[in-house]
Design a protein around this motif. Structure first.
Motif, short mmCIF file in Angstrom:
data_model
loop_
_atom_site.label_atom_id
_atom_site.label_comp_id
_atom_site.label_asym_id
_atom_site.label_seq_id
_atom_site.Cartn_x
_atom_site.Cartn_y
_atom_site.Cartn_z
N THR A 88 9.74 6.45 3.53
CA THR A 88 10.59 7.64 3.59
C THR A 88 10.06 8.72 2.67
O THR A 88 10.02 9.91 3.03
N TYR A 89 9.63 8.32 1.47
CA TYR A 89 9.08 9.27 0.50
C TYR A 89 7.82 9.94 1.05
O TYR A 89 7.66 11.17 0.96
N LEU A 90 6.92 9.14 1.61
CA LEU A 90 5.67 9.70 2.15
C LEU A 90 5.96 10.69 3.29
O LEU A 90 5.31 11.73 3.39
N PHE A 130 12.90 2.25 -4.74
CA PHE A 130 11.77 3.13 -4.42
C PHE A 130 10.77 2.42 -3.52
O PHE A 130 10.21 3.04 -2.60
N ALA A 131 10.53 1.14 -3.76
CA ALA A 131 9.61 0.38 -2.92
C ALA A 131 10.10 0.36 -1.47
O ALA A 131 9.31 0.53 -0.53
N ARG A 132 11.41 0.18 -1.28
CA ARG A 132 11.96 0.17 0.09
C ARG A 132 11.89 1.56 0.73
O ARG A 132 11.73 1.68 1.94
N ARG A 169 9.62 18.50 -4.65
CA ARG A 169 10.83 18.48 -3.81
C ARG A 169 11.12 17.07 -3.31
O ARG A 169 12.28 16.63 -3.26
N ALA A 170 10.07 16.35 -2.89
CA ALA A 170 10.26 14.98 -2.41
C ALA A 170 10.78 14.09 -3.53
O ALA A 170 11.65 13.23 -3.31
N ASN A 171 10.27 14.28 -4.75
CA ASN A 171 10.80 13.54 -5.89
C ASN A 171 12.30 13.79 -6.05
O ASN A 171 13.09 12.86 -6.23
N GLN A 184 0.83 -1.21 0.00
CA GLN A 184 0.00 0.00 0.00
C GLN A 184 0.87 1.26 0.00
O GLN A 184 0.59 2.22 -0.72
N ALA A 185 1.92 1.24 0.82
CA ALA A 185 2.82 2.40 0.88
C ALA A 185 3.52 2.62 -0.46
O ALA A 185 3.65 3.75 -0.93
N THR A 186 3.97 1.52 -1.08
CA THR A 186 4.65 1.62 -2.37
C THR A 186 3.72 2.18 -3.44
O THR A 186 4.09 3.07 -4.21
#
Length: 298
Positions: A208-210, A202-204, A170-172, A112-114
């Motif tokens: 962190t991205y969110l 990116f999945a891992r 910015r997060a990207n 779900q997060a990915t």
């Protein structure tokens, strides 16, 4: 020429060849001829676009809102099931794998997060939907003319939408640059292999991205100036030194005058990858037929 002169000439030639050999051994190994330097940004973008969930356009936004809420722990499964029922979908009949709706019912929190992170990262790489910050306005009937409805910019919605777009861009830049540096440690992969590696990283990094999106939200008192909004270009600047543009070149973000995202760059850097771009069979086609020794003998 006497024997002594010949001996001296041979010694000079041997010394020159020994120096040439040392020069070769002291230099780092050459990059294989079939490798090319490719900017990491488009490779990473391609990987993440492929990871974004596939819903039809009519239901994509509400479905992803629910999925992202699940990923952040903001709703419970029972609430999502009730939402699906309102959409005419029985959560009990949705397969746990293989359906676009599977992540809404299977409790796979990493998945779900990915999916949420990929959707958000991709959303800022798409043409801007101006309906996000427009509201309908109805002009009353007058002088025998029927009432007319039109869309008008809502300043509160505009500020919220631009703030989110800036945070996403910015997060990207932040997370994609982190992935790019990691990919640089693995020279010689094919483009397909680099895309696979980028997707796995990116999945891992999805949680962190969110979190990074929240951290990159501009201050509440940030001012925005909408400079252009038409079919070819969406452009605005902020009082915190950002210039956001989406147009023919895709997303371009400048921060303090530095190209922060776009045109192959992340945070001002290109991050080239050493890609095995052609098969090894091309190497002998490019190799020189001249022996190095022949260049030393007149």
């Amino acid at each position: 020429m006497n024997i002594k002169s010949i001996s001296v000439a041979i010694l000079i030639l041997l010394a020159a060849w020994a120096g040439y050999e040392k020069l070769l051994t002291d230099q780092p190994a050459q990059t294989p001829r079939n490798w090319l330097r490719v900017p990491a940004l488009p490779v990473i973008q391609d990987a993440i676009v492929q990871m974004s969930p596939r819903f039809n356009e009519a239901s994509k936004a509400p479905m992803m809102e629910q999925l992202c809420a699940l990923a952040r722990g903001e709703v419970k499964q029972e609430q999502v099931n009730a939402f699906l029922k309102q959409q005419g979908i029985d959560a009990q009949t949705v397969p746990r794998q293989g359906s676009p709706f599977s992540l809404l019912v299977n409790g796979d929190q990493p998945g779900q997060a990915t999916a949420c992170a990929a959707y958000l990262a991709t959303s800022v790489l798409s043409a801007v939907n101006v309906a996000e910050f427009m509201r309908p306005v109805v002009a009353p009937a007058a002088n025998g003319q029927p009432e007319k409805s039109s869309l008008q910019i809502d300043n509160a919605l505009l500020t919220s939408a631009l703030s989110i777009k800036l945070a996403l861009a910015r997060a990207n830049a932040d997370v994609f640059a982190l992935i790019a540096v990691e990919l640089q440690h693995k020279p010689g992969l094919t483009l397909t292999q680099y895309r696979e590696q980028a997707g796995q990283l990116f999945a891992r990094l999805a949680p962190t991205y969110l979190q990074r999106i929240k951290e990159q939200l501009p201050p509440a008192n940030t001012q925005y100036t909408l400079l252009q909004m038409d079919d070819s270009r969406f452009l605005f600047r902020s009082s915190v030194g950002s210039v956001f543009e989406f147009g023919r070149n895709g997303l371009v973000l400048r921060q303090g005058g530095i190209l922060w995202y776009g045109k192959g760059r992340l945070m001002g850097q290109e991050y080239p990858l050493q890609v095995e771009y052609f098969p090894a069979a091309v190497k002998p086609l490019l190799a020189s037929a001249v022996s190095p020794l022949t260049t030393l003998i007149p």
